[in-house]
Motif scaffolding. Structure first.
Motif, PDB file in Angstrom:
ATOM      1  N   GLU A 236       9.944  14.269 129.809  1.00  0.00           N
ATOM      2  CA  GLU A 236       9.157  13.844 128.648  1.00  0.00           C
ATOM      3  C   GLU A 236       8.679  12.390 128.750  1.00  0.00           C
ATOM      4  O   GLU A 236       8.093  11.866 127.811  1.00  0.00           O
ATOM      5  N   GLN A 237       8.996  11.736 129.880  1.00  0.00           N
ATOM      6  CA  GLN A 237       8.637  10.335 130.113  1.00  0.00           C
ATOM      7  C   GLN A 237       9.188   9.411 129.028  1.00  0.00           C
ATOM      8  O   GLN A 237       8.490   8.531 128.514  1.00  0.00           O
ATOM      9  N   LEU A 238      10.449   9.632 128.697  1.00  0.00           N
ATOM     10  CA  LEU A 238      11.119   8.833 127.663  1.00  0.00           C
ATOM     11  C   LEU A 238      12.394   8.163 128.185  1.00  0.00           C
ATOM     12  O   LEU A 238      13.254   7.771 127.403  1.00  0.00           O
ATOM     13  N   THR A 239      12.535   8.043 129.513  1.00  0.00           N
ATOM     14  CA  THR A 239      13.810   7.567 130.066  1.00  0.00           C
ATOM     15  C   THR A 239      14.195   6.182 129.568  1.00  0.00           C
ATOM     16  O   THR A 239      15.353   5.959 129.214  1.00  0.00           O
ATOM     17  N   GLU A 240      13.246   5.259 129.531  1.00  0.00           N
ATOM     18  CA  GLU A 240      13.576   3.893 129.130  1.00  0.00           C
ATOM     19  C   GLU A 240      13.929   3.818 127.648  1.00  0.00           C
ATOM     20  O   GLU A 240      14.920   3.194 127.265  1.00  0.00           O
ATOM     21  N   VAL A 241      13.146   4.469 126.815  1.00  0.00           N
ATOM     22  CA  VAL A 241      13.385   4.447 125.371  1.00  0.00           C
ATOM     23  C   VAL A 241      14.755   5.048 125.053  1.00  0.00           C
ATOM     24  O   VAL A 241      15.545   4.458 124.308  1.00  0.00           O
ATOM     25  N   ILE A 242      15.032   6.201 125.622  1.00  0.00           N
ATOM     26  CA  ILE A 242      16.307   6.862 125.330  1.00  0.00           C
ATOM     27  C   ILE A 242      17.471   6.063 125.899  1.00  0.00           C
ATOM     28  O   ILE A 242      18.525   5.967 125.264  1.00  0.00           O
ATOM     29  N   LYS A 243      17.304   5.429 127.053  1.00  0.00           N
ATOM     30  CA  LYS A 243      18.375   4.589 127.620  1.00  0.00           C
ATOM     31  C   LYS A 243      18.727   3.464 126.655  1.00  0.00           C
ATOM     32  O   LYS A 243      19.898   3.215 126.373  1.00  0.00           O
ATOM     33  N   GLU A 244      17.707   2.793 126.138  1.00  0.00           N
ATOM     34  CA  GLU A 244      17.936   1.688 125.201  1.00  0.00           C
ATOM     35  C   GLU A 244      18.613   2.191 123.926  1.00  0.00           C
ATOM     36  O   GLU A 244      19.536   1.555 123.406  1.00  0.00           O
ATOM     37  N   GLU A 245      18.158   3.328 123.420  1.00  0.00           N
ATOM     38  CA  GLU A 245      18.731   3.875 122.188  1.00  0.00           C
ATOM     39  C   GLU A 245      20.163   4.367 122.415  1.00  0.00           C
ATOM     40  O   GLU A 245      21.021   4.181 121.559  1.00  0.00           O
ATOM     41  N   MET A 246      20.414   4.991 123.569  1.00  0.00           N
ATOM     42  CA  MET A 246      21.780   5.449 123.865  1.00  0.00           C
ATOM     43  C   MET A 246      22.743   4.271 123.894  1.00  0.00           C
ATOM     44  O   MET A 246      23.856   4.353 123.376  1.00  0.00           O
ATOM     45  N   THR A 247      22.300   3.189 124.519  1.00  0.00           N
ATOM     46  CA  THR A 247      23.134   1.988 124.609  1.00  0.00           C
ATOM     47  C   THR A 247      23.399   1.413 123.220  1.00  0.00           C
ATOM     48  O   THR A 247      24.529   1.028 122.901  1.00  0.00           O
ATOM     49  N   ALA A 248      22.378   1.381 122.382  1.00  0.00           N
ATOM     50  CA  ALA A 248      22.537   0.865 121.018  1.00  0.00           C
ATOM     51  C   ALA A 248      23.512   1.732 120.225  1.00  0.00           C
ATOM     52  O   ALA A 248      24.391   1.213 119.520  1.00  0.00           O
ATOM     53  N   VAL A 249      23.386   3.057 120.349  1.00  0.00           N
ATOM     54  CA  VAL A 249      24.294   3.975 119.638  1.00  0.00           C
ATOM     55  C   VAL A 249      25.718   3.814 120.175  1.00  0.00           C
ATOM     56  O   VAL A 249      26.679   3.789 119.406  1.00  0.00           O
ATOM     57  N   ARG A 250      25.861   3.664 121.504  1.00  0.00           N
ATOM     58  CA  ARG A 250      27.190   3.451 122.083  1.00  0.00           C
ATOM     59  C   ARG A 250      27.825   2.200 121.495  1.00  0.00           C
ATOM     60  O   ARG A 250      29.009   2.193 121.142  1.00  0.00           O
TER      61      ARG A 250
END
Length: 179
Positions: free
Chosen positions: A19-33
């Motif tokens: 879906e070409q969302l790797t960077e966005v989801i990486k940043e959000e995953m880190t924030a949620v973590r």
């Protein structure tokens, strides 16, 4: 890292890449973590078996529904429904590992006696990038026990330029000489 973390984190990465969302989801995953780390009771609540799964997933939706990508919200709900939400941090690590591999990024853990300032981190980052030919992501850890200097761990290698490391070497040589 557990097999769950590898499989689930890797699967989310594959979907994000599609879906070409790797960077966005990486940043959000880190924030949620980070939020989960700061609020460990929230993870306990979402993992509480006496609360119905529908209620727990509703809490996730209310907390994150309009703040992060839908794929990530659904991912967290799946972990909750399968009672493996405690694997989230490992999933984040696996996702980041895959992201870094695909983007030629190496993670460096730099341990120093005091927190390095932005200028020092930038200079170190540049030097490590020149040495490795890769982009570098630095995590600065502070350990007063190193006394002075830096210890850098990157790609499974350790470069120890700390006073503590040098004192350990001297002590080892003295012990070898005595015995």
């Amino acid at each position: 890292m557990t097999e769950y973390a590898r499989v689930y984190g890797g699967s989310l990465y594959d979907l994000a890449a599609e879906e070409q969302l790797t960077e966005v989801i990486k940043e959000e995953m880190t924030a949620v973590r980070d939020i989960f780390r700061e609020n460990p009771d929230y993870i306990k609540l979402l993992s509480e078996p006496s609360i119905k799964k529908e209620e727990r997933t509703k809490l996730i939706e209310e907390a994150l529904g309009d703040k992060v990508q839908r794929y990530l919200v659904s991912f967290i709900k799946i972990l909750c429904e399968k009672s493996i939400l405690n694997e989230y941090e490992g999933c984040t690590d696996e996702y980041t590992k895959r992201y870094n591999r695909d983007h030629n990024i190496a993670e460096a853990v730099v341990t120093s006696a005091v927190k390095l300032n932005d200028e020092q981190l930038s200079a170190l980052k540049l030097k490590l990038e020149q040495k490795t030919g890769r982009q570098i992501s630095i995590n600065n850890k502070v350990d007063a026990g190193v006394l002075a200097g830096l210890k850098v761990e990157i790609d499974g290698k350790q470069l120890d330029g700390t006073v503590q490391g040098r004192m350990s070497e001297i002590s080892k040589k003295i012990n070898e000489t005595i015995m």
